[in-house]
Scaffold this active site. Structure first.
Site, mmCIF file in Angstrom:
data_model
loop_
_atom_site.group_PDB
_atom_site.id
_atom_site.type_symbol
_atom_site.label_atom_id
_atom_site.label_comp_id
_atom_site.label_asym_id
_atom_site.label_seq_id
_atom_site.Cartn_x
_atom_site.Cartn_y
_atom_site.Cartn_z
ATOM 1 N N GLU A 74 -6.655 5.110 -20.322
ATOM 2 C CA GLU A 74 -4.957 5.929 -20.977
ATOM 3 C C GLU A 74 -4.371 6.622 -19.802
ATOM 4 O O GLU A 74 -4.777 6.906 -18.869
ATOM 5 C CB GLU A 74 -5.389 7.000 -21.807
ATOM 6 C CG GLU A 74 -4.708 7.320 -22.861
ATOM 7 C CD GLU A 74 -4.908 8.657 -23.407
ATOM 8 O OE1 GLU A 74 -3.697 9.290 -23.610
ATOM 9 O OE2 GLU A 74 -6.179 9.381 -23.576
ATOM 10 N N ASP A 91 0.608 1.308 -10.760
ATOM 11 C CA ASP A 91 0.959 1.553 -11.012
ATOM 12 C C ASP A 91 3.110 1.378 -11.291
ATOM 13 O O ASP A 91 3.088 2.111 -9.576
ATOM 14 C CB ASP A 91 1.057 3.119 -12.032
ATOM 15 C CG ASP A 91 1.522 3.627 -13.430
ATOM 16 O OD1 ASP A 91 1.239 2.438 -14.358
ATOM 17 O OD2 ASP A 91 2.777 3.888 -13.439
#
Ligand code: IMP
Length: 198
Positions: free
Chosen positions: A41, A70
């Site tokens: 998550e 990311d």
């Protein structure tokens, strides 16, 4: 041979990172290739937090050198969105043809420098002994007037790079790796790992 686990299953990113780390002494394994199947998550609010969340989750299973990134598209006129929500923008399963067309439509009355945008990438590495390193890279551009190019993935066809006179999706893979947010963040990460003699 040195083993590096790249904590991602995004085929576009995996290809780019394997190309950039091409070295006979380094074996880069995706999560799938390392036999790791987990949903992580990404609940951080910054690229750096999310990169660390992914890298730590995989490192906690393997205790091997793990890197994660990311990344996303920041559009200034949209207050930095889609940003950390780039993959989830308009829904994970919505095609990028639809996402890209929706962004162009939203920005149809925005002109010139107000269309400024960039790809951002944060990279995180967790060393086998648990030490953590993070780096960041950006690729600056403007939102294109139309969807152009078929290389790359995701938002590549709508980030126009004035310096090159083309969109990110019109760059070859080599050209993109030389100038991309991911390339810059990864090269800096490799430099820092080398300084630590990893
Ligand atoms: P992540 O897997 O959570 O880092 O999501 C990154 C998302 O940002 C991707 O799914 C794309 O939508 C977008 N993105 C990141 N890097 C690029 C790139 O190099 N080209 C196009 N889109 C990108």
């Amino acid at each position: 041979m040195k083993k590096i686990i790249f904590a991602s299953n995004n085929q576009g990113k995996i290809r780019e990172v394997k190309d950039m780390l091409a070295d006979p002494d380094v074996e880069v394994l995706s999560m799938k290739e390392a036999g790791i199947d987990m949903d992580i998550e990404e609940n951080g609010t910054t690229f750096q937090q999310n990169a660390l969340i992914k890298a730590r989750a995989v490192y906690n299973v393997t205790h091997e050198l793990t890197i994660a990134d990311d990344s996303g598209l920041e559009i200034d006129w949209m207050n930095g969105e889609p940003g950390v929500y780039s993959a989830r923008f308009m829904g994970h399963d919505t095609s990028y043809d639809i996402k890209n067309a929706a962004i162009l439509e939203k920005m149809k009355n925005v002109r010139g420098a107000d269309r400024s945008a960039r790809f951002v990438c944060a990279m995180a590495a967790i060393l086998p002994d648990g030490r953590e390193i993070t780096t960041r890279g950006t690729m600056e551009g403007v939102i294109a007037d139309r969807i152009e190019g078929s290389n790359g993935f995701g938002y590549d066809p709508i980030l126009y790079l004035p310096e090159f006179g083309k969109t990110s999706a019109q760059l070859t893979e080599d050209e993109k790796n030389r100038i991309s947010h991911r390339g810059k963040a990864l090269r800096e990460l490799v430099r820092e790992l080398r300084l630590l003699c990893v």
